[in-house]
Motif scaffolding. Sequence first.
Motif, PDB file in Angstrom:
ATOM      1  N   UNK A 404       0.830  -1.213   0.000  1.00 29.21           N
ATOM      2  CA  UNK A 404       0.000   0.000   0.000  1.00 29.21           C
ATOM      3  C   UNK A 404       0.858   1.255   0.000  1.00 29.21           C
ATOM      4  N   UNK A 405       2.110   1.139   0.441  1.00 28.27           N
ATOM      5  CA  UNK A 405       3.011   2.296   0.494  1.00 28.27           C
ATOM      6  C   UNK A 405       4.095   2.236  -0.579  1.00 28.27           C
ATOM      7  N   UNK A 406       3.896   1.403  -1.597  1.00 26.76           N
ATOM      8  CA  UNK A 406       4.891   1.271  -2.666  1.00 26.76           C
ATOM      9  C   UNK A 406       4.233   1.553  -4.018  1.00 26.76           C
ATOM     10  N   UNK A 431     -10.757  -7.249   1.172  1.00 24.10           N
ATOM     11  CA  UNK A 431      -9.403  -6.695   1.323  1.00 24.10           C
ATOM     12  C   UNK A 431      -9.080  -5.745   0.176  1.00 24.10           C
ATOM     13  N   UNK A 432      -9.491  -6.108  -1.037  1.00 25.16           N
ATOM     14  CA  UNK A 432      -9.222  -5.259  -2.213  1.00 25.16           C
ATOM     15  C   UNK A 432      -9.954  -3.929  -2.093  1.00 25.16           C
ATOM     16  N   UNK A 433     -11.177  -3.967  -1.586  1.00 24.78           N
ATOM     17  CA  UNK A 433     -11.954  -2.731  -1.431  1.00 24.78           C
ATOM     18  C   UNK A 433     -11.256  -1.747  -0.483  1.00 24.78           C
ATOM     19  N   UNK A 434     -10.491  -2.292   0.460  1.00 27.15           N
ATOM     20  CA  UNK A 434      -9.780  -1.428   1.406  1.00 27.15           C
ATOM     21  C   UNK A 434      -8.427  -0.972   0.870  1.00 27.15           C
ATOM     22  N   UNK A 435      -7.954  -1.616  -0.200  1.00 21.50           N
ATOM     23  CA  UNK A 435      -6.639  -1.296  -0.768  1.00 21.50           C
ATOM     24  C   UNK A 435      -6.746  -0.011  -1.584  1.00 21.50           C
ATOM     25  N   UNK A 436      -5.759   0.870  -1.455  1.00 23.99           N
ATOM     26  CA  UNK A 436      -5.871   2.207  -2.043  1.00 23.99           C
ATOM     27  C   UNK A 436      -5.833   2.201  -3.575  1.00 23.99           C
ATOM     28  N   UNK A 437      -5.146   1.220  -4.202  1.00 22.83           N
ATOM     29  CA  UNK A 437      -5.032   1.221  -5.668  1.00 22.83           C
ATOM     30  C   UNK A 437      -5.141  -0.209  -6.204  1.00 22.83           C
ATOM     31  N   UNK A 438      -6.378  -0.709  -6.349  1.00 22.53           N
ATOM     32  CA  UNK A 438      -6.583  -2.089  -6.829  1.00 22.53           C
ATOM     33  C   UNK A 438      -5.957  -2.359  -8.193  1.00 22.53           C
ATOM     34  N   UNK A 439      -5.744  -1.292  -8.988  1.00 24.33           N
ATOM     35  CA  UNK A 439      -5.140  -1.484 -10.295  1.00 24.33           C
ATOM     36  C   UNK A 439      -3.682  -1.927 -10.209  1.00 24.33           C
ATOM     37  N   UNK A 469      -9.028  -4.729 -10.358  1.00 20.21           N
ATOM     38  CA  UNK A 469      -7.963  -5.730 -10.296  1.00 20.21           C
ATOM     39  C   UNK A 469      -7.579  -6.189 -11.701  1.00 20.21           C
ATOM     40  N   UNK A 470      -6.277  -6.424 -11.920  1.00 21.01           N
ATOM     41  CA  UNK A 470      -5.774  -6.931 -13.198  1.00 21.01           C
ATOM     42  C   UNK A 470      -5.772  -8.458 -13.194  1.00 21.01           C
ATOM     43  N   UNK A 471      -5.896  -9.064 -14.372  1.00 15.43           N
ATOM     44  CA  UNK A 471      -5.986 -10.519 -14.491  1.00 15.43           C
ATOM     45  C   UNK A 471      -4.814 -11.039 -15.323  1.00 15.43           C
ATOM     46  N   UNK A 472      -4.215 -12.142 -14.847  1.00 14.05           N
ATOM     47  CA  UNK A 472      -3.116 -12.785 -15.575  1.00 14.05           C
ATOM     48  C   UNK A 472      -3.430 -14.269 -15.747  1.00 14.05           C
ATOM     49  N   UNK A 473      -3.202 -14.788 -16.967  1.00 13.53           N
ATOM     50  CA  UNK A 473      -3.321 -16.227 -17.212  1.00 13.53           C
ATOM     51  C   UNK A 473      -1.950 -16.845 -16.960  1.00 13.53           C
ATOM     52  N   UNK A 474      -1.863 -17.739 -15.967  1.00 16.00           N
ATOM     53  CA  UNK A 474      -0.586 -18.329 -15.563  1.00 16.00           C
ATOM     54  C   UNK A 474      -0.363 -19.653 -16.303  1.00 16.00           C
ATOM     55  N   UNK A 475       0.918 -20.051 -16.411  1.00 12.14           N
ATOM     56  CA  UNK A 475       1.297 -21.341 -17.019  1.00 12.14           C
ATOM     57  C   UNK A 475       0.701 -21.538 -18.407  1.00 12.14           C
ATOM     58  N   UNK A 476       0.794 -20.515 -19.237  1.00 13.25           N
ATOM     59  CA  UNK A 476       0.199 -20.551 -20.575  1.00 13.25           C
ATOM     60  C   UNK A 476       1.201 -21.129 -21.567  1.00 13.25           C
TER      61      UNK A 476
END
Length: 564
Positions: A404-406, A431-439, A469-476
Motif C-alpha cells: 500500500x506504500x509502494x 481486502x481489495x476494497x480497502x486497498x488504495x489502488x486495486x489497479x 484488479x488486473x488478471x493474468x493467465x498463468x502457465x500458458x
Amino acid sequence: MNFYAKANFITLIFLLLSWVIIYVVFDYQFKNSRQQQFEQIVSGVHNLFEIKVQEKQKSLSFQLDQMLNIENLAEAIFSKEYEKIKSIIDPYYRDLKISNEDINILTFRTKENVTLYRAHKPEFYGDKLNQKRKIIIDTNNLKRSFSGFEVGNLEITYRVTKPIFYKGNYVGNVEIGLNPRNILKDLNSVFEIDIGVAASNSFLDVMLNKSIVYIGDKHFLVSGNEALKNYFSKYDKNFDIYKVDTSITLKNHLAEKFGFLVVGFDISQSIEKSRELMNRLFILTIIVMSVFSIILFLCFNKALKYFKDKVYVEQFTELSEGYEVNKRIIENAIKKNRVVPYFQPIVDADGKIIKYEALMRIVDLQKNQQKVLFPYEFLNESIKSELYISILRDMIRKSLHFFSNRNEKISINFLPDDLFNLIIMNEFIEDIKKFDSPQRVVVEVTERQSVENFSKLLQLVKKLRKLGVLISIDNFDNSYANNVHILEIKPDYIKIKGFLMQNILTDDNSKNLVKNIVKFAKELNIKTVAEFVENKETFELLKKYGVDEFQGYYFGYPTDLINS
C-alpha cells in the motif's frame, strides 16, 4: 610509500584507465548506435508490416466468403446476369466501403475470364482479362483462392481471389483489391519514418505514371514522400543523417519477389542527443571519481548479497533430513505471526522492477535457528488440517498492507480451487476494497482454470475487474484449442509456462512456441511475462522475441522484504 598512499595511487591510476576505457567504448558506441537504432526500427517495421498484411488477408478473405454466401449470387454468376449481380452486390459493396475505404477493387469474372461486373466501375464490363494478371489466371486454372501484392496501372495493390461454384461446378471467380496506403500510414504513425514502395523495372510498361524516380538500375519508386524522392534522385546523399533500408520485400501470390518497402529515417536529432550525452561524459567521470569509495562499498555489499542468496538457495531448496511438517508446526506459525510472504521481483525490458509476485512461506524455529518452509512442505498438511485459509488470509493481508506504500504492482497466485471458494474470495474482495489502488493488484489464473468451470471463473473475473484488479493467465503454453476463453476473459497478462524457458536457447520447438504466444498476445494487446529466466542470454533472446516482463533468479530470488 605506505600502504594507504599506494592504495590511493593505484585508485587514481585505475580511475584514469577507467575514464579512457569508458571514453573509447562510448565513442565506439556513438559511431555504431545510429545504425543499430535504424536496424531496430527496420526490424519493428518488418514485424508490424507482416502482421498488418496477415490481418488484411484474413479480413478480405472473410469478406469474400460472406459475399459468396449471399443467396442467388452464384446462380447469377452462372447465368451471367449483369443486372441481377449488380442488384445483389451494390448494397454490399457500399457497406464494405464505409467500413474500409481503402478497398478499391471488386470484380466478378466468368470461367472464361470475361468481366461480368466491376462494383468499383460498374460501367465497364464484358472485357477479356489481361494475360499479365497472373493471380486471376492461376485462380481460374487451379480453382483455388490466392492472395498477394500486384502492380496495377496506378499503384501497387493487395488482392485476394476466390473461385465461385454453383451446384458443385466452377462458374467463375471474384477478386477484391486493397490500396495498401492504410498499412503504410499505420507504419508511419507508429515509427515516425518515411516509407514508400518500389517495384522492378519490368513493370514500367504497366504503370501509367511516367514521373519515375529510379532506385539503382533494376527498380523504381512507385510511391514515397519528398524525402525519399530527393534521396534517390540526388547523388550527394548524406548517409550520416539519413538512413534508407530496402530489405522488406513485397511478394505476389506465388511468393515471388517483385518489389520492396523503402524505409527512410532522419537521424539528425538522434545525433544531437548523442553528442549531448558525449559532452556529459566528462561531468559524469568527475562525479564517478568523487563517489568512487561509495561505489566500492555498494559493490562489496552486492557481492555479499550474491553469496548470501546462493547460500539461501542451497539451504532451503531441500528438506532437512528427518524433518516433517505437522499440524502443530503450522498452528504455531499462525499463532506467532510467522506466516511470511516472500516477494520475487518482475522486471521490464530495461531490467527495472515493476512488479513483485507474492509467494507463501512459513518460518519455523529448529534448535533456536530459523527454517523457512516452502509451500510443498506444508500445503498438503495445511489443507488436510483446514488451516490453509488462515495461512492464505495472513499472506494476502500482509502483502497488500506492505504494498500500500509502494509503487510496484503485486501479483497474487491462488491455488486452482481457491477462486471457487466463497470464503477465500469474499475475504479477498473485501481486502481489495480497502486497498488504495486495486489497479496495482494482479490475480493469476491458471490456463486449466480458463477451460474448466469457465462460466464461474468468468463471473468472478468480471467482479474483480469492476474493482480494478488486473488478471493474468498463468502457465500458458497455447496447448489447448479453444482460445475463445482467452478472448472472453481479456486478461491483462499472459504468463508463459516456465518449462519453455529451460531449453529455449537450444530447442527450436520452445522458441517457436514462445514466438507464437507473444504474437498471439500482441494481436490481442495483452502483455507477456516470462518466468524462470536464469541468465542474460535467455533474457536477451526473450526481449528480441518481444516479451514484455521477466521473472527469475537472474533478477532476484524470493525475499522477505517486509522484515529485511
